[in-house]
Design an enzyme around this catalytic site. Structure first.
Site, PDB file in Angstrom:
ATOM      1  N   GLY A 233       0.715  -1.067  -0.080  1.00 47.39           N
ATOM      2  CA  GLY A 233       0.128   0.037  -0.015  1.00 47.39           C
ATOM      3  C   GLY A 233       0.868   1.331  -0.030  1.00 47.39           C
ATOM      4  O   GLY A 233      -0.037   2.269  -0.128  1.00 47.39           O
ATOM      5  N   PRO A 269       4.676  -5.138  -0.854  1.00 47.03           N
ATOM      6  CA  PRO A 269       4.553  -3.875  -1.702  1.00 47.03           C
ATOM      7  C   PRO A 269       4.608  -4.218  -3.125  1.00 47.03           C
ATOM      8  O   PRO A 269       5.304  -5.422  -3.667  1.00 47.03           O
ATOM      9  CB  PRO A 269       5.842  -3.339  -1.362  1.00 47.03           C
ATOM     10  CG  PRO A 269       7.016  -4.331  -1.302  1.00 47.03           C
ATOM     11  CD  PRO A 269       6.215  -5.317  -0.255  1.00 47.03           C
ATOM     12  N   ARG A 307      -5.858   2.584 -15.598  1.00 38.83           N
ATOM     13  CA  ARG A 307      -5.989   3.483 -14.182  1.00 38.83           C
ATOM     14  C   ARG A 307      -6.822   4.756 -14.202  1.00 38.83           C
ATOM     15  O   ARG A 307      -7.765   4.888 -13.384  1.00 38.83           O
ATOM     16  CB  ARG A 307      -4.792   3.456 -13.771  1.00 38.83           C
ATOM     17  CG  ARG A 307      -3.860   2.500 -13.218  1.00 38.83           C
ATOM     18  CD  ARG A 307      -2.785   2.543 -12.392  1.00 38.83           C
ATOM     19  NE  ARG A 307      -2.980   2.952 -10.899  1.00 38.83           N
ATOM     20  CZ  ARG A 307      -3.073   4.121 -10.346  1.00 38.83           C
ATOM     21  NH1 ARG A 307      -2.644   4.932 -11.018  1.00 38.83           N
ATOM     22  NH2 ARG A 307      -3.526   4.343  -9.153  1.00 38.83           N
ATOM     23  N   CYS A 338     -14.117   4.101 -28.114  1.00 38.05           N
ATOM     24  CA  CYS A 338     -15.457   4.561 -28.179  1.00 38.05           C
ATOM     25  C   CYS A 338     -15.896   4.554 -26.752  1.00 38.05           C
ATOM     26  O   CYS A 338     -17.039   3.601 -26.471  1.00 38.05           O
ATOM     27  CB  CYS A 338     -16.028   3.884 -29.214  1.00 38.05           C
ATOM     28  SG  CYS A 338     -15.459   3.831 -30.595  1.00 38.05           S
ATOM     29  N   GLU A 339     -15.462   5.228 -25.694  1.00 35.44           N
ATOM     30  CA  GLU A 339     -15.752   5.366 -24.382  1.00 35.44           C
ATOM     31  C   GLU A 339     -15.330   6.807 -24.081  1.00 35.44           C
ATOM     32  O   GLU A 339     -14.306   7.262 -24.162  1.00 35.44           O
ATOM     33  CB  GLU A 339     -15.067   4.489 -23.571  1.00 35.44           C
ATOM     34  CG  GLU A 339     -15.096   2.892 -23.717  1.00 35.44           C
ATOM     35  CD  GLU A 339     -16.637   2.506 -22.972  1.00 35.44           C
ATOM     36  OE1 GLU A 339     -17.162   3.041 -22.033  1.00 35.44           O
ATOM     37  OE2 GLU A 339     -16.815   1.083 -22.905  1.00 35.44           O
TER      38      GLU A 339
HETATM   39  N1  LLP Z   1      -1.378  -7.278  -0.519  1.00 34.75           N
HETATM   40  C1  LLP Z   1      -2.423  -7.218  -0.782  1.00 34.75           C
HETATM   41  C2  LLP Z   1      -3.345  -8.086   0.063  1.00 34.75           C
HETATM   42  C3  LLP Z   1      -3.164  -6.388  -1.822  1.00 34.75           C
HETATM   43  O1  LLP Z   1      -4.678  -6.693  -1.838  1.00 34.75           O
HETATM   44  C4  LLP Z   1      -2.350  -5.293  -2.801  1.00 34.75           C
HETATM   45  C5  LLP Z   1      -2.885  -4.730  -3.703  1.00 34.75           C
HETATM   46  C6  LLP Z   1      -1.135  -5.238  -2.093  1.00 34.75           C
HETATM   47  C7  LLP Z   1      -0.675  -6.199  -1.205  1.00 34.75           C
HETATM   48  C8  LLP Z   1      -0.143  -4.312  -2.895  1.00 34.75           C
HETATM   49  O2  LLP Z   1      -0.397  -3.068  -2.929  1.00 34.75           O
HETATM   50  P1  LLP Z   1       0.455  -2.048  -3.273  1.00 34.75           P
HETATM   51  O3  LLP Z   1       1.897  -1.886  -2.493  1.00 34.75           O
HETATM   52  O4  LLP Z   1       0.815  -2.161  -4.644  1.00 34.75           O
HETATM   53  O5  LLP Z   1      -0.223  -0.876  -3.006  1.00 34.75           O
HETATM   54  N2  LLP Z   1      -5.246  -1.515  -9.370  1.00 34.75           N
HETATM   55  C9  LLP Z   1      -5.255  -0.538  -8.495  1.00 34.75           C
HETATM   56  C10 LLP Z   1      -4.580  -1.060  -7.023  1.00 34.75           C
HETATM   57  C11 LLP Z   1      -5.225  -2.287  -6.583  1.00 34.75           C
HETATM   58  C12 LLP Z   1      -4.207  -2.712  -5.401  1.00 34.75           C
HETATM   59  C13 LLP Z   1      -4.808  -4.050  -5.119  1.00 34.75           C
HETATM   60  N3  LLP Z   1      -4.257  -4.725  -3.920  1.00 34.75           N
HETATM   61  C14 LLP Z   1      -4.400   0.920  -9.043  1.00 34.75           C
HETATM   62  O6  LLP Z   1      -4.210   0.719 -10.015  1.00 34.75           O
HETATM   63  O7  LLP Z   1      -4.251   1.594  -8.234  1.00 34.75           O
END
Ligand code: LLP
Length: 404
Positions: A233, A269, A307, A338-339
């Site tokens: 996150g 991450p 995104r 086309c959106e």
């Molecule tokens: N662990 C779990 C359980 C998760 O659900 C996620 C992301 C991560 C780790 C990794 O998170 P990060 O470090 O990448 O923030 N498609 C969206 C983001 C969806 C995230 C889903 N889960 C976007 O493009 O922003």
């Protein structure tokens, strides 16, 4: 910005040359940035020595996973496909965690057969199925239980996962109930408490609140978790926002948490490792001038980078060649699909652009190519890895013939 004599460079190759050599749209990743991001991540949490499991969903390219392995990270996977890919990249099973609310029996059996570190469970029914599989195999299976701490991650609503109305994890009450019920199971070994409150988090405060709930649960349960999996996150800087997660504060919070709780920390991450290492090189097909704005119509679209359309996410768009002439008119960068939501960015003014110019959409290394599709029957872009002057195709551009 890395401009030399007015031309934008990724490592030692200009975007203009890349576009000429590989065509557009093209995803390009910088080896150096991935390496630096990993080193910085490690440095930021050096004092707590965590197990860092790269979140494969953010970028599952095999060659990128090879780098992840080379630089010593494990993997966080959410499907059999990702698990197979991670193993193919030679990531050791004992460094792999499996997350997700809906793992199928087949996926669980496969994960067990590969002897991964642990399965992060998210419901009682999932634990029941794992217990059945363990009994059948006469094995004890390592699991984590995911807590839903009911914390607002203060990020985009659509990428928050830690509020009680979200489908993820279990409430404190249910968590404690399941822990009590399964802690002396002959077939299940609860070794981890896991939690992940959302993505693109730029303040340490939600993490602080999350850790407080975790602390409370541990105190109430008096259970000794070998691992605490704090998820991922960690946010990066997109668009013009200067918000940045204060890693030092987050690290301090975890250090103080560990004084009382002797567990090994796991991180998952994704974005913070690959997000700013990816670029989408695109060409301007047309510029359509209207009285209120100029539509800059690109050859990349929401099928290549979802995104902005899906989350209203902002990605910087920069020219491959700088010009001193400014056009003081609104510019809207859009794709050909086309959106109405097939648009990337609107800015109040921009340098003078021409049909055929190359532009670069930045910070697309995470949740870029993995979210691409063949919508409008458009072939997916090529992916290229750059290391200094060396450029390697790591996924070929889809051939129109193969998708027709
Ligand atoms: N662990 C779990 C359980 C998760 O659900 C996620 C992301 C991560 C780790 C990794 O998170 P990060 O470090 O990448 O923030 N498609 C969206 C983001 C969806 C995230 C889903 N889960 C976007 O493009 O922003």
């Amino acid at each position: 910005m890395r401009y030399k004599k007015g031309l934008f460079y990724i490592e030692n190759v200009s975007a203009k040359i890349l576009a000429k050599k590989f065509g557009t749209p093209s995803y390009v990743y910088s080896y150096d940035k991935i390496k630096n991001n990993i080193n910085n991540f490690k440095k930021n949490f050096k004092t707590i020595n965590p197990l860092i499991c790269f979140s494969v969903k953010s970028n599952s390219n095999l060659k990128i996973l090879n780098l992840i392995n080379k630089f010593g990270l494990g993997a966080d996977v959410v499907s059999k496909g990702e698990l197979i890919r991670a193993l193919k990249a030679k990531i050791k099973p004992e460094k792999i965690v499996f997350s997700g609310v809906g793992k199928t029996i087949d996926e669980i059996k496969f994960a067990v057969s590969k002897k991964i570190l642990l399965i992060n469970t998210e419901s009682e029914n999932e634990i029941i199925e794992i217990e059945k599989i363990a009994k059948k195999n006469k094995k004890k299976i390592n699991i984590g239980i995911r807590l839903n701490p009911d914390i607002d991650a203060k990020t985009l609503k659509k990428i928050s996962t830690g509020k009680k109305e979200d489908k993820f994890g279990l409430t404190e009450k249910k968590f404690l109930e399941l822990l009590k019920k399964y802690k002396s199971s002959k077939f299940i070994n609860i070794i981890c408490l896991s939690v992940h409150i959302g993505s693109q988090i730029t303040s340490h405060i939600p993490y602080k609140n999350m850790l407080n709930v975790v602390k409370k649960i541990i105190q109430q349960s008096k259970y000794n978790f070998k691992y605490i999996d704090l998820g991922g996150g960690m946010g990066i800087q997109y668009g013009n926002s200067l918000n940045n997660l204060n890693y030092s504060k987050y690290n301090k919070l975890i250090k103080s948490f560990l004084k009382k709780n002797k567990s090994k920390i796991i991180f998952e991450p994704g974005r913070s490792i690959v997000g700013n290492a990816g670029y989408l090189i695109s060409k301007i097909t047309y510029i359509k001038q209207t009285s209120s704005k100029n539509f800059v119509i690109l050859d990349s679209a929401m099928n290549d980078l979802l995104r902005p359309a899906l989350y209203g996410a902002m990605h910087r768009i920069i020219p491959s060649k700088l010009s001193r002439t400014r056009v003081l008119k609104k510019h809207e960068f859009v794709g050909p699909i086309c959106e109405t939501t097939d648009k990337f960015l609107t800015v109040s003014d921009y340098q003078k652009l021409n049909q055929g110019d190359i532009i670069i959409i930045c910070d697309v290394g995470a949740y870029g190519m993995v979210l691409s599709s063949n919508y409008n029957l458009r072939p997916k872009p090529v992916e290229i890895l750059i290391n200094k002057t060396s450029t390697k195709i790591i996924t070929k551009r889809q051939k129109l013939n193969n998708i027709i």
